[in-house]
Design a protein around this motif. Sequence first.
Motif, mmCIF file in Angstrom:
data_model
loop_
_atom_site.group_PDB
_atom_site.id
_atom_site.type_symbol
_atom_site.label_atom_id
_atom_site.label_comp_id
_atom_site.label_asym_id
_atom_site.label_seq_id
_atom_site.Cartn_x
_atom_site.Cartn_y
_atom_site.Cartn_z
ATOM 1 N N MET A 72 0.822 -1.191 0.000
ATOM 2 C CA MET A 72 0.000 0.000 0.000
ATOM 3 C C MET A 72 0.871 1.262 0.000
ATOM 4 O O MET A 72 0.556 2.227 -0.670
ATOM 5 N N LEU A 73 1.943 1.223 0.757
ATOM 6 C CA LEU A 73 2.838 2.372 0.820
ATOM 7 C C LEU A 73 3.537 2.587 -0.523
ATOM 8 O O LEU A 73 3.725 3.726 -0.959
ATOM 9 N N VAL A 74 3.880 1.505 -1.186
ATOM 10 C CA VAL A 74 4.521 1.608 -2.504
ATOM 11 C C VAL A 74 3.553 2.230 -3.503
ATOM 12 O O VAL A 74 3.934 3.078 -4.312
ATOM 13 N N PHE A 75 2.293 1.857 -3.417
ATOM 14 C CA PHE A 75 1.274 2.424 -4.306
ATOM 15 C C PHE A 75 1.139 3.924 -4.063
ATOM 16 O O PHE A 75 1.050 4.711 -5.011
ATOM 17 N N ALA A 76 1.147 4.342 -2.808
ATOM 18 C CA ALA A 76 1.044 5.767 -2.485
ATOM 19 C C ALA A 76 2.277 6.527 -2.960
ATOM 20 O O ALA A 76 2.164 7.667 -3.433
ATOM 21 N N LEU A 77 3.444 5.911 -2.844
ATOM 22 C CA LEU A 77 4.666 6.579 -3.299
ATOM 23 C C LEU A 77 4.729 6.700 -4.818
ATOM 24 O O LEU A 77 5.310 7.638 -5.349
ATOM 25 N N LEU A 78 4.143 5.764 -5.516
ATOM 26 C CA LEU A 78 4.101 5.845 -6.972
ATOM 27 C C LEU A 78 3.004 6.792 -7.465
ATOM 28 O O LEU A 78 3.125 7.388 -8.540
ATOM 29 N N LEU A 79 1.951 6.925 -6.695
ATOM 30 C CA LEU A 79 0.832 7.773 -7.082
ATOM 31 C C LEU A 79 1.134 9.254 -6.869
ATOM 32 O O LEU A 79 0.631 10.096 -7.616
ATOM 33 N N ALA A 80 1.984 9.582 -5.901
ATOM 34 C CA ALA A 80 2.259 10.983 -5.568
ATOM 35 C C ALA A 80 2.863 11.764 -6.736
ATOM 36 O O ALA A 80 2.356 12.841 -7.073
ATOM 37 N N PRO A 81 3.929 11.294 -7.385
ATOM 38 C CA PRO A 81 4.458 12.080 -8.520
ATOM 39 C C PRO A 81 3.478 12.161 -9.696
ATOM 40 O O PRO A 81 3.431 13.169 -10.401
ATOM 41 N N LEU A 82 2.703 11.128 -9.892
ATOM 42 C CA LEU A 82 1.703 11.157 -10.958
ATOM 43 C C LEU A 82 0.664 12.240 -10.689
ATOM 44 O O LEU A 82 0.313 13.014 -11.585
ATOM 45 N N CYS A 83 0.190 12.312 -9.461
ATOM 46 C CA CYS A 83 -0.778 13.355 -9.104
ATOM 47 C C CYS A 83 -0.152 14.741 -9.229
ATOM 48 O O CYS A 83 -0.810 15.683 -9.667
ATOM 49 N N GLY A 84 1.103 14.861 -8.836
ATOM 50 C CA GLY A 84 1.789 16.145 -8.977
ATOM 51 C C GLY A 84 1.860 16.588 -10.424
ATOM 52 O O GLY A 84 1.619 17.753 -10.738
ATOM 53 N N GLY A 85 2.180 15.664 -11.316
ATOM 54 C CA GLY A 85 2.238 16.000 -12.736
ATOM 55 C C GLY A 85 0.883 16.363 -13.310
ATOM 56 O O GLY A 85 0.753 17.309 -14.094
ATOM 57 N N LEU A 86 -0.127 15.640 -12.895
ATOM 58 C CA LEU A 86 -1.472 15.932 -13.393
ATOM 59 C C LEU A 86 -1.979 17.281 -12.884
ATOM 60 O O LEU A 86 -2.615 18.036 -13.626
ATOM 61 N N PHE A 87 -1.693 17.589 -11.621
ATOM 62 C CA PHE A 87 -2.088 18.892 -11.090
ATOM 63 C C PHE A 87 -1.296 20.017 -11.749
ATOM 64 O O PHE A 87 -1.819 21.111 -11.941
ATOM 65 N N TYR A 88 -0.043 19.758 -12.103
ATOM 66 C CA TYR A 88 0.767 20.761 -12.800
ATOM 67 C C TYR A 88 0.137 21.101 -14.153
ATOM 68 O O TYR A 88 -0.015 22.271 -14.499
ATOM 69 N N ILE A 89 -0.243 20.086 -14.896
ATOM 70 C CA ILE A 89 -0.857 20.305 -16.210
ATOM 71 C C ILE A 89 -2.210 21.000 -16.074
ATOM 72 O O ILE A 89 -2.519 21.944 -16.811
ATOM 73 N N ALA A 90 -3.014 20.566 -15.117
ATOM 74 C CA ALA A 90 -4.329 21.188 -14.923
ATOM 75 C C ALA A 90 -4.196 22.639 -14.473
ATOM 76 O O ALA A 90 -4.993 23.492 -14.873
ATOM 77 N N ALA A 91 -3.201 22.938 -13.644
ATOM 78 C CA ALA A 91 -2.997 24.316 -13.205
ATOM 79 C C ALA A 91 -2.532 25.198 -14.359
ATOM 80 O O ALA A 91 -2.923 26.363 -14.446
ATOM 81 N N LEU A 92 -1.701 24.663 -15.236
ATOM 82 C CA LEU A 92 -1.293 25.433 -16.414
ATOM 83 C C LEU A 92 -2.491 25.768 -17.293
ATOM 84 O O LEU A 92 -2.607 26.884 -17.802
#
Length: 66
Positions: free
Chosen positions: A1-21
């Motif tokens: 579960m922790l590995v899934f959260a660690l892999l999901l964090a950069p993906l969410c960061g990238g998606l929020f970066y694109i949406a904010a742009l």
Amino acid sequence: MLVFALLLAPLCGGLFYIAALQSALPPRRWAMLGCLFGPAVLPLFMARRRWQLLCARGMGYGLLRA
């Protein structure tokens, strides 16, 4: 579960970066929040995006469609 959260964090960061742009919001701030808190930031992002749109268009403009 922790590995899934660690892999999901950069993906969410990238998606929020694109949406904010696309929404004319500060992209680095939203990318940082996305990396730290993941998808839990989505309601805050949507509210901020709506508030930014309301401020840009003015209070007299209706956002809801019939």
